[in-house]
Write a protein that holds these residues in place. Structure first.
Motif, PDB file in Angstrom:
ATOM      1  N   LYS A   5      12.206 -14.699  -8.420  1.00 17.78           N
ATOM      2  CA  LYS A   5      11.259 -15.378  -7.565  1.00 17.78           C
ATOM      3  C   LYS A   5      11.780 -15.525  -6.141  1.00 17.78           C
ATOM      4  CE  LYS A   5       8.623 -19.630  -7.186  1.00 17.78           C
ATOM      5  NZ  LYS A   5       8.657 -21.038  -7.508  1.00 17.78           N
ATOM      6  N   ARG A   6      13.037 -15.987  -6.068  1.00 13.76           N
ATOM      7  CA  ARG A   6      13.561 -16.267  -4.754  1.00 13.76           C
ATOM      8  C   ARG A   6      13.621 -14.989  -3.909  1.00 13.76           C
ATOM      9  NH1 ARG A   6      18.888 -18.511  -5.433  1.00 13.76           N
ATOM     10  NH2 ARG A   6      17.813 -19.738  -6.998  1.00 13.76           N
ATOM     11  N   ALA A   7      14.123 -13.939  -4.515  1.00 12.01           N
ATOM     12  CA  ALA A   7      14.244 -12.677  -3.783  1.00 12.01           C
ATOM     13  C   ALA A   7      12.884 -12.219  -3.260  1.00 12.01           C
ATOM     14  CB  ALA A   7      14.847 -11.619  -4.686  1.00 12.01           C
ATOM     15  N   SER A   8      11.888 -12.339  -4.101  1.00 13.77           N
ATOM     16  CA  SER A   8      10.575 -11.840  -3.704  1.00 13.77           C
ATOM     17  C   SER A   8       9.996 -12.600  -2.526  1.00 13.77           C
ATOM     18  CB  SER A   8       9.584 -11.936  -4.858  1.00 13.77           C
ATOM     19  OG  SER A   8      10.241 -11.898  -6.064  1.00 13.77           O
ATOM     20  N   LEU A   9      10.325 -13.878  -2.474  1.00 14.66           N
ATOM     21  CA  LEU A   9       9.753 -14.698  -1.411  1.00 14.66           C
ATOM     22  C   LEU A   9      10.014 -14.118  -0.029  1.00 14.66           C
ATOM     23  CD1 LEU A   9      10.378 -18.399  -2.459  1.00 14.66           C
ATOM     24  CD2 LEU A   9       8.197 -17.349  -1.846  1.00 14.66           C
ATOM     25  N   TYR A  10      11.176 -13.507   0.090  1.00 12.50           N
ATOM     26  CA  TYR A  10      11.521 -13.026   1.418  1.00 12.50           C
ATOM     27  C   TYR A  10      11.287 -11.529   1.594  1.00 12.50           C
ATOM     28  CZ  TYR A  10      13.531 -17.594   1.431  1.00 12.50           C
ATOM     29  OH  TYR A  10      13.678 -18.943   1.330  1.00 12.50           O
ATOM     30  N   SER A  11      10.797 -10.901   0.583  1.00 11.68           N
ATOM     31  CA  SER A  11      10.565  -9.458   0.734  1.00 11.68           C
ATOM     32  C   SER A  11       9.199  -9.098   0.195  1.00 11.68           C
ATOM     33  CB  SER A  11      11.630  -8.672  -0.019  1.00 11.68           C
ATOM     34  OG  SER A  11      11.567  -9.006  -1.385  1.00 11.68           O
ATOM     35  N   LYS A  12       8.200  -9.505   0.921  1.00  8.72           N
ATOM     36  CA  LYS A  12       6.854  -9.196   0.461  1.00  8.72           C
ATOM     37  C   LYS A  12       6.637  -7.691   0.464  1.00  8.72           C
ATOM     38  CE  LYS A  12       3.877 -13.148   0.994  1.00  8.72           C
ATOM     39  NZ  LYS A  12       2.655 -13.635   1.620  1.00  8.72           N
ATOM     40  N   ARG A  13       5.940  -7.246  -0.520  1.00  9.91           N
ATOM     41  CA  ARG A  13       5.711  -5.830  -0.701  1.00  9.91           C
ATOM     42  C   ARG A  13       4.686  -5.292   0.305  1.00  9.91           C
ATOM     43  NH1 ARG A  13       7.977  -3.696  -4.229  1.00  9.91           N
ATOM     44  NH2 ARG A  13       8.608  -5.669  -5.125  1.00  9.91           N
ATOM     45  N   LYS A  14       4.968  -4.129   0.845  1.00  2.00           N
ATOM     46  CA  LYS A  14       4.006  -3.489   1.734  1.00  2.00           C
ATOM     47  C   LYS A  14       3.026  -2.662   0.902  1.00  2.00           C
ATOM     48  CE  LYS A  14       5.878  -4.862   5.599  1.00  2.00           C
ATOM     49  NZ  LYS A  14       5.185  -5.803   6.468  1.00  2.00           N
ATOM     50  N   VAL A  15       1.797  -2.653   1.309  1.00  2.93           N
ATOM     51  CA  VAL A  15       0.785  -1.905   0.565  1.00  2.93           C
ATOM     52  C   VAL A  15       0.067  -0.928   1.493  1.00  2.93           C
ATOM     53  CG1 VAL A  15      -1.199  -2.066  -0.975  1.00  2.93           C
ATOM     54  CG2 VAL A  15       0.383  -3.992  -0.798  1.00  2.93           C
ATOM     55  N   LEU A  16      -0.035   0.299   1.036  1.00 10.36           N
ATOM     56  CA  LEU A  16      -0.817   1.291   1.769  1.00 10.36           C
ATOM     57  C   LEU A  16      -2.071   1.603   0.956  1.00 10.36           C
ATOM     58  CD1 LEU A  16      -1.268   3.424   3.997  1.00 10.36           C
ATOM     59  CD2 LEU A  16       0.137   5.004   2.653  1.00 10.36           C
ATOM     60  N   VAL A  17      -3.238   1.448   1.590  1.00  7.01           N
ATOM     61  CA  VAL A  17      -4.506   1.719   0.909  1.00  7.01           C
ATOM     62  C   VAL A  17      -5.128   2.967   1.551  1.00  7.01           C
ATOM     63  CG1 VAL A  17      -6.796   0.802   0.347  1.00  7.01           C
ATOM     64  CG2 VAL A  17      -4.828  -0.751   0.515  1.00  7.01           C
ATOM     65  N   CYS A  18      -5.365   3.984   0.748  1.00  8.34           N
ATOM     66  CA  CYS A  18      -5.924   5.228   1.285  1.00  8.34           C
ATOM     67  C   CYS A  18      -7.338   5.465   0.771  1.00  8.34           C
ATOM     68  CB  CYS A  18      -5.054   6.421   0.884  1.00  8.34           C
ATOM     69  SG  CYS A  18      -3.452   6.400   1.680  1.00  8.34           S
ATOM     70  N   ILE A  19      -8.193   5.891   1.670  1.00  7.58           N
ATOM     71  CA  ILE A  19      -9.558   6.266   1.269  1.00  7.58           C
ATOM     72  C   ILE A  19      -9.758   7.727   1.608  1.00  7.58           C
ATOM     73  CG2 ILE A  19     -12.028   5.875   1.624  1.00  7.58           C
ATOM     74  CD1 ILE A  19     -11.333   3.058   2.614  1.00  7.58           C
ATOM     75  N   PHE A  20     -10.018   8.539   0.598  1.00 11.13           N
ATOM     76  CA  PHE A  20     -10.303   9.954   0.863  1.00 11.13           C
ATOM     77  C   PHE A  20     -11.816  10.127   0.991  1.00 11.13           C
ATOM     78  CE2 PHE A  20      -7.970  14.073   0.700  1.00 11.13           C
ATOM     79  CZ  PHE A  20      -9.021  14.865   1.140  1.00 11.13           C
ATOM     80  N   GLN A  21     -12.235  10.581   2.183  1.00 12.49           N
ATOM     81  CA  GLN A  21     -13.663  10.844   2.389  1.00 12.49           C
ATOM     82  C   GLN A  21     -13.924  12.289   1.981  1.00 12.49           C
ATOM     83  OE1 GLN A  21     -13.102   9.296   6.592  1.00 12.49           O
ATOM     84  NE2 GLN A  21     -15.264   8.926   6.266  1.00 12.49           N
ATOM     85  N   ARG A  22     -14.414  12.482   0.759  1.00 15.20           N
ATOM     86  CA  ARG A  22     -14.562  13.842   0.239  1.00 15.20           C
ATOM     87  C   ARG A  22     -15.844  14.496   0.776  1.00 15.20           C
ATOM     88  NH1 ARG A  22     -10.209  14.673  -2.852  1.00 15.20           N
ATOM     89  NH2 ARG A  22      -9.484  12.947  -4.150  1.00 15.20           N
ATOM     90  N   GLY A  23     -15.696  15.760   1.098  1.00 18.18           N
ATOM     91  CA  GLY A  23     -16.833  16.516   1.592  1.00 18.18           C
ATOM     92  C   GLY A  23     -16.726  16.847   3.074  1.00 18.18           C
TER      93      GLY A  23
END
Lengths: 575, 420
Positions: free
Chosen positions: B36-54
């Protein structure tokens, strides 16, 4: 009896004798050393069926043992058993056996239909794409007798499912699947969609046990492959410097179809292969008598079914592949090239390893692969002989390789249907479950085909779906298969729920230590007094007597739950 | 193969935050507490990708509006900030480019300098086949067909730590996209609520039976994977997940994209260890009656922009950790075609959204659209390799180690889009 009839009868007799002879010769070459590996005949039969069929139950194992393991395999290699039941079931999907030309005409792409409708003045340009356009399109297509592509794909997938479940020629089906995946093409590339049914029926299936070179050549000349990997548009570089060469097929031919990625070729070889194969393209489907095509003929074209060699776009210069020169031989250069590739040591190794991975273990022994590769080279790539060498080898029967392969989603679903003698009533629904478990069949986008190792198929999401498949299958919910739950119980009341469970697992998992499995399933039997309830209901059901009334709903539900657990169990995931 | 046993190691905040502790096995709770403690200071980065097909028409999405050549080439399609008055006029972004009116929900994000646009982006491979271009863009190797992995799967592998949870890479699609092919674990989920064993009320205990069966199997692959599955399932079956409501006043469009992004938001807020999310927006292949301010392009654009804007609003409080990026396989012809649409072209544009993105600018190089400036005399030329932008986002946002391994064979620069 007229003379023609007599000749026909004599001919069939001779053919059947020849067939028997061939079978006997083949069987004589087969000698399975399972006893040396400490396997009983039953264990050996189970291993044989697990590797060379889509699924089995205890009755199949018994039948195979009675027949003789070698004879069973010889018959599978002959792959000629006819089955009228299967033919009847396939009748509903007979478009898949049509020629490419017929399919091209019957299932035109939407853009072609639109263009035609505009040309005919049925639609004005402005009406295209307006609201309600799909209804207009459907109406126009119906008036022309056209069908939608989706229907063709559904028919194709349905035929695939039905064959896998019901074909007596199981090995031919498995090999068709293997080679299709090896020479992968995909519905996700629109250009080749129309040609995929014929690709399987006419290019792959007839060649699965023959010479590798025949298979290689047939795929190289098929419209599905020519479009999928773009060779159809690869032409000699022109004088004004504009490149017309497309190396896509050339690279995959070396890397995926023959030598393998470490097969000892260079980028220069890839380019040269592409040059050798310039002019290998598809015969125009739409207007076969077009002026341009007549002209091409004068320029030295060669046709072979749907394949066309256009001399005018072929690179006439000198090319060198793996040290061998090709110069100004036109169409024949390509054939020589394919022959050269098919007889390489690297090809023998690559193909043999892939077969061993498919039929033996994710990491097969090199001793086994070497034996197979040697046979491949000795027979100029005779696939049946390589399989015989594989199954005659001690390494094939090694205890350590048994039950190590994980069923692909398709194999899991089909094996469930086969072991319970299910009745497939909606193959499209059935296939939807296969997709949900992670195998969208015939849509794998990359030319590598689906990977063939356990870790690819088993991940968190897919595993839960495998369990859900088991539960839905047993409940006859949404999987497109109906089953008779009492059949594996010999239509007799089990002494107890535990007894029912035991009969199911013995039937579906012969030669597996079912005592262990039963122990693991005990917790369920205690849930909500299930055992007592089921016992009572089974008695009621059995008392009902007639087969039609056996489907007592409550009983079904609870038996189904148990059966679902078996299908979803770790044991049933393995092959 | 990355070892996959360490589920929920760092999802401590999420678990405690949503009060799930009672619902999970105690050994897991211990693991969580420990980290818990470790996580508090290292929030996870998130990459969200949208593929526009066509293949989205980048020239219509973000229009170089005073280009006379464009206006001439597209008599039925051209929309500018002044040429179409009132409703439907495009939004002048910077005096040169305007945003299609249906993308108006993105305007605020652009003005707030969190949304960047890269124009003239595309592939160095000139193929105009959807199939090939998507395949190349997703594998990240535009000249190599049989790359077995996708670039987002490789990105997960380069994060510099073990996959911590089954939710590290999640695609909100029915099957795994090409971008996610590869050695690292990735999930395709269409509906979080259905991530479970379908148990009947009358026969409870089925899931438990399965769990026990798999706990004792001799196959370590089946055993380990099922452990992850059941842990993930329990988490997703909690009331917190089932009763999820977005931040107040956020209403996602009732579309596939809207639903997908809503679920991505849900996973991010649960802090289940999501690092890369993927989803799709379909229907950009506008060969026929593409329309101007209204029509098929506009409908898609509206869904895209509203879904993204809703997602971003829903991410309030989490925005520092999240970057959203769109991509499309290529752009479309400068000239409209005979059926008031556009055909397959070369360069398009994409959107990158994040608090640390140096936004409010249209990046890239779009020349005057005179024929002599066009690729093959017909298309917006590719002036920025998609790999430059993707690599920049991966490097600056996900802080990948060995980022040069992300795009094998690529030796070009990384696009710099981050605030200094």
């Amino acid at each position: 009896m007229n003379i023609r009839h007599t000749i026909f009868l004599c001919l069939s007799l001779v053919l059947s004798l020849l067939h028997q002879l061939a079978l006997a010769q083949r069987a004589a070459k087969l000698s399975f050393p399972y006893a040396k590996e400490g396997l009983t005949k039953e264990e050996a039969a189970v291993h044989l069926l697990s590797r060379f069929s889509y699924g089995y139950n205890a009755a199949d194992v018994k039948e195979t043992m009675e027949m003789g393991l070698e004879k069973w395999f010889a018959e599978q290699l002959a792959g000629s058993e006819s089955d009228t039941t299967l033919a009847r079931r396939l009748d509903a999907f007979k478009d898949v056996l049509k020629s490419n030309q017929e399919l091209y005409s019957l299932y035109p792409k939407a853009f072609r239909v639109r263009r035609q409708a505009i040309e005919e003045g049925v639609w004005s340009k402005d009406s295209v794409g307006v609201a309600g356009n799909s209804a207009l399109l459907a109406e126009y297509m119906a008036s022309k007798g056209y069908k939608r592509e989706k229907e063709l794909i559904d028919q194709f997938v349905s035929a695939k499912v039905v064959r896998a479940v019901y074909s007596p020629n199981q090995l031919r089906e498995l090999m068709t699947d293997f080679w299709f995946n090896h020479f992968n093409v995909s519905f996700s590339k629109g250009e080749c969609t129309t040609f995929i049914p014929n690709y399987e029926a006419a290019v792959i299936r007839p060649n699965v046990f023959g010479q590798f070179l025949d298979l290689l050549t047939a795929t190289a000349q098929s419209p599905a492959m020519l479009y999928y990997l773009d060779n159809a548009t690869s032409v000699a570089a022109t004088k004004n410097g504009r490149k017309g060469l497309n190396e896509n097929y050339a690279r995959e031919l070396l890397e995926l179809h023959t030598l393998g990625v470490d097969g000892g070729y260079t980028q220069q070889d890839v380019t040269e292969v592409a040059r050798v194969l310039t002019g290998w393209t598809v015969k125009p489907m739409a207007e076969p008598n077009r002026k341009g095509n007549q002209k091409a003929k004068a320029g030295g074209r060669r046709e072979n079914g749907d394949f066309l060699f256009k001399a005018a776009t072929h690179d006439r210069g000198t090319k060198t592949v793996l040290g061998q020169h090709f110069s100004n031989q036109g169409y024949d250069e390509g054939l020589q090239l394919l022959a050269l590739l098919s007889e390489q040591e690297a090809t023998a190794q690559f193909i043999s390893r892939k077969l061993a991975i498919r039929f033996v273990a994710d990491t097969p022994s090199t001793v086994l692969v070497d034996k197979m590769a040697k046979r491949f080279l000795d027979t100029k790539g005779n696939i049946a002989e390589v399989l015989v060498t594989m199954v005659n080898a001690r390494e094939f029967w090694d205890r350590d390789v048994q039950r190590t392969k994980v069923k692909t989603p398709f194999e899991l679903a089909v094996s469930a249907a086969r072991s319970l003698r299910g009745d497939i009533n909606d193959p499209v629904k059935f296939n939807n479950w296969v997709s949900r478990m992670g195998e969208k069949k015939f849509y794998y986008i990359a030319p590598t085909g689906f990977p063939d190792y356990a870790a690819y198929w088993i991940n968190s999401g897919s595993l839960l779906n495998r369990m859900n498949f088991g539960l839905n299958f047993a409940n006859e919910k949404s999987t497109g298969v109906s089953i008779d739950l009492l059949a594996p119980l010999s239509f007799r009341e089990p002494e107890s729920m535990r007894d029912a469970l035991k009969k199911y697992s013995n039937n579906m998992l012969p030669a597996v230590d079912t005592e262990r499995l039963l122990e693991r399933l005990e917790p369920l039997l205690t849930v909500d007094n299930l055992q007592a309830r089921v016992g009572r209901k089974l008695n009621d059901a059995a008392a009902d007597g007639s087969k039609g009334q056996r489907k007592n709903k409550g009983t079904q539900e609870e038996l189904a739950q148990v059966l679902g657990l078996i299908i979803g169990s770790p044991e049933f995931q393995r092959r | 193969m990355v070892t996959r046993r360490a589920f929920l190691k760092s999802s401590g905040i999420g678990l405690f935050g949503v009060g799930l502790l009672g619902g999970i096995p105690s050994f897991l709770a211990d693991v969580v507490a420990e980290h818990k403690r470790a996580s508090l200071y290292s929030k996870r980065k998130v990459l969200v990708c949208i593929f526009q097909r066509g293949a989205m028409d980048g020239l219509m999405a973000v229009t170089p509006f005073d280009d006379k050549y464009l206006q001439a080439a597209r008599p039925d399609l051209y929309v500018g900030p002044s040429l179409v008055q009132g409703k439907g006029a495009s939004i002048d972004l910077d005096g040169r480019f305007s945003l299609h009116s249906s993308l108006s929900p993105l305007e605020r994000l652009f003005r707030e300098e969190r949304l960047a646009i890269v124009h003239g982006i595309g592939s160095p491979n000139t193929t105009r086949s959807h199939f090939d271009a998507q395949d190349y863009m997703e594998s990240g190797t535009p000249f190599e067909k049989n790359t077995t992995s996708g670039w987002l799967n490789r990105a997960v592998g380069l994060l510099g730590h073990e996959a911590i949870t089954p939710f590290s890479a999640v695609s909100m699609t029915p099957s795994l996209p090409r971008s996610f092919y590869g050695q690292n674990n990735a999930l395709a989920i269409q509906d979080l609520k259905n991530f479970k064993v379908q148990e009947r009320a009358s026969l409870r205990g089925t899931a438990k039976s399965f769990e026990e069966l798999y706990e004792e199997t001799s196959s370590s692959l089946l055993r380990e994977t099922s452990k992850e599955s059941f842990e993930a399932m329990k988490l997703l079956q909690s009331d917190v997940v089932k009763n999820y409501t977005p931040a107040k006043n956020v209403r996602y469009p009732v579309s596939n994209l809207g639903k997908s992004l809503k679920q991505v938001a849900q996973l991010i807020k649960l802090d289940v260890g999501l690092e890369v999310a993927f989803t799709e927006s379909n229907g950009w292949d506008t060969h026929y009656n593409q329309g101007g301010p209204n029509g098929s392009f506009a409908r898609n654009a509206e869904d895209l922009a509203q879904s993204i804007a809703s997602f971003w609003e829903d991410m309030d409080g989490y925005q520092d950790e999240v970057v959203l990026m769109t991509m499309t396989e290529f752009g479309r012809t400068v000239h409209q075609n005979g059926t008031k649409g556009t055909d397959h072209g070369r360069a398009s544009c994409n959107f990158i959204l994040g608090n640390y993105v140096d936004g409010g600018k249209v990046y890239g190089d779009v020349p005057v659209l005179a024929t002599e400036n066009l690729e093959d005399g017909r298309d917006l030329p590719v002036t920025t390799d998609f790999r430059a932008v993707f690599a920049g986002v991966a490097h600056d946002h996900l802080q990948l180690q060995d980022a040069d391994k992300l795009f094998p064979g690529y030796t070009g620069d990384r696009f710099a889009l981050w605030k200094k």
